[in-house]
Design an enzyme around this catalytic site. Sequence first.
Site, PDB file in Angstrom:
ATOM      1  N   THR A 221       0.858  -1.187   0.000  1.00  0.00           N
ATOM      2  CA  THR A 221       0.000   0.000   0.000  1.00  0.00           C
ATOM      3  C   THR A 221       0.889   1.230   0.000  1.00  0.00           C
ATOM      4  OG1 THR A 221      -1.798  -1.081   1.165  1.00  0.00           O
ATOM      5  CG2 THR A 221      -1.595   1.282   1.513  1.00  0.00           C
ATOM      6  N   ARG A 249     -14.504  -7.039   0.176  1.00  0.00           N
ATOM      7  CA  ARG A 249     -13.793  -6.593   1.389  1.00  0.00           C
ATOM      8  C   ARG A 249     -13.134  -5.211   1.169  1.00  0.00           C
ATOM      9  NH1 ARG A 249      -8.281  -5.010   2.691  1.00  0.00           N
ATOM     10  NH2 ARG A 249      -7.887  -5.558   4.849  1.00  0.00           N
ATOM     11  N   VAL A 250     -13.320  -4.327   2.114  1.00  0.00           N
ATOM     12  CA  VAL A 250     -12.679  -3.013   2.078  1.00  0.00           C
ATOM     13  C   VAL A 250     -11.839  -2.879   3.343  1.00  0.00           C
ATOM     14  CG1 VAL A 250     -13.065  -0.521   2.100  1.00  0.00           C
ATOM     15  CG2 VAL A 250     -14.551  -1.990   0.716  1.00  0.00           C
ATOM     16  N   GLY A 273      -0.897  -1.788   6.626  1.00  0.00           N
ATOM     17  CA  GLY A 273      -0.849  -2.974   7.472  1.00  0.00           C
ATOM     18  C   GLY A 273      -2.147  -3.739   7.386  1.00  0.00           C
ATOM     19  N   GLY A 275      -5.480  -4.222   7.599  1.00  0.00           N
ATOM     20  CA  GLY A 275      -6.501  -3.189   7.632  1.00  0.00           C
ATOM     21  C   GLY A 275      -7.590  -3.345   8.679  1.00  0.00           C
TER      22      GLY A 275
HETATM   23  N1  ASP Z   1      -3.981  -1.698   4.830  1.00  0.00           N
HETATM   24  C1  ASP Z   1      -4.227  -2.312   3.563  1.00  0.00           C
HETATM   25  C2  ASP Z   1      -5.537  -3.049   3.637  1.00  0.00           C
HETATM   26  O1  ASP Z   1      -5.825  -3.653   4.643  1.00  0.00           O
HETATM   27  C3  ASP Z   1      -3.165  -3.281   3.158  1.00  0.00           C
HETATM   28  C4  ASP Z   1      -1.761  -2.819   3.367  1.00  0.00           C
HETATM   29  O2  ASP Z   1      -1.523  -1.739   3.857  1.00  0.00           O
HETATM   30  O3  ASP Z   1      -0.838  -3.563   2.994  1.00  0.00           O
HETATM   31  O4  ASP Z   1      -6.247  -3.061   2.674  1.00  0.00           O
END
Ligand code: ASP
Length: 356
Positions: A221, A249-250, A273, A275
């Site tokens: 991300t 999924r969000v 991270g 989420g």
């Molecule tokens: N935070 C993002 C999510 O959960 C994924 C990531 O940051 O790697 O969609």
Amino acid sequence: MKKIAYILLSLLIFSACEEKKSTETIEKSTEKPQKPNENNFGIVLHGGAGTILKENMSDSLEAAYKAKLTEAIQTGYAILEKGGTSLDAIEKTINVLEDSPLFNAGKGAVFTNDGKNELDASIMDGKTLNAGAVAGVTTVKNPINLARAVMEKSEHVMFARDGAEQFAKEQGIEMVDSSYFFTENRMKSLKRAQKREKVELDHDDKTAFYDPYIKDDKFGTVGCAALDKHGNLAAGTSTGGMTNKKWGRVGDAPIIGAGTYANNATCAVSSTGWGEYFIRGVIAYDISAMMEYGNKSLQESARKVIQEKLPKMGGNGGIIAIDHKGNVAMEFNTAGMYRASMNGDGELYIGIYANN
Ligand code: ASP
């Protein structure tokens, strides 16, 4: 004679008081808005946190990451240096990362369980506390641009899926065929994740599905936070979410307060991270709240939230942030986090692993 002297004295005292009053007013009005300070600006970004280990990285891949992080941070820095806004700086910085297949955003977005790319993004203006977000878009080349359009061109904060795409078309945002997001590497990650999921589910390990960090699925991300010369903060985040995600999924990236937050009174934050934990921990806002209500420094607040609160809940990841004085935090509890920053003196920092 006495009377004249008395009148003169009164006039003198009166005018002295008036002068003091006007000086006070001037002093107060120079406090707010904050005086532009030529060197008091800065920018910080992340390109995702996770099990990023030196032993798993080839020299050429590491060099490619460093080059892209440098290009991105310098893009935003150049805007700030010329007196541009923090919003422009973070948007353009994120665009560089979105256009690279190295990061899980835009071009390099991960695949959903059914082989699609569903992208999320958000942006926040620390001056007005205005914000914009999009979730689950599939044909928007740069979702951060759409998030900004939601913030600036609509009276709403968040649009999802078909509606968001329709708004994007109406706003003249650049659209692409969904095949633009196909990358071989991300497809391989999906296949690996699905194979593993099958093995784990066969073994009745129900926790396996939502364990992408420990199982080392790739992330990446992207996010950016900046303070401009006018004293305004802004933050933004863009992502493809998590490999093998299902059911629309969000994650946290488009959730204001979880993935992104900015407030001129405190700081600007972008998260990366796992989420679900960032949503439940309201991580980005929590850091700002510790500063606002607890009078803590940015560094102290970020450390507490990322090193204590988040792991205690079972989550992992990191944040980048900048406060209203230009102090920067890059805090993560994973093995690594792609990150970069530049301060008002033009000093560049690039990091990938825990010890750089
Ligand atoms: N935070 C993002 C999510 O959960 C994924 C990531 O940051 O790697 O969609």
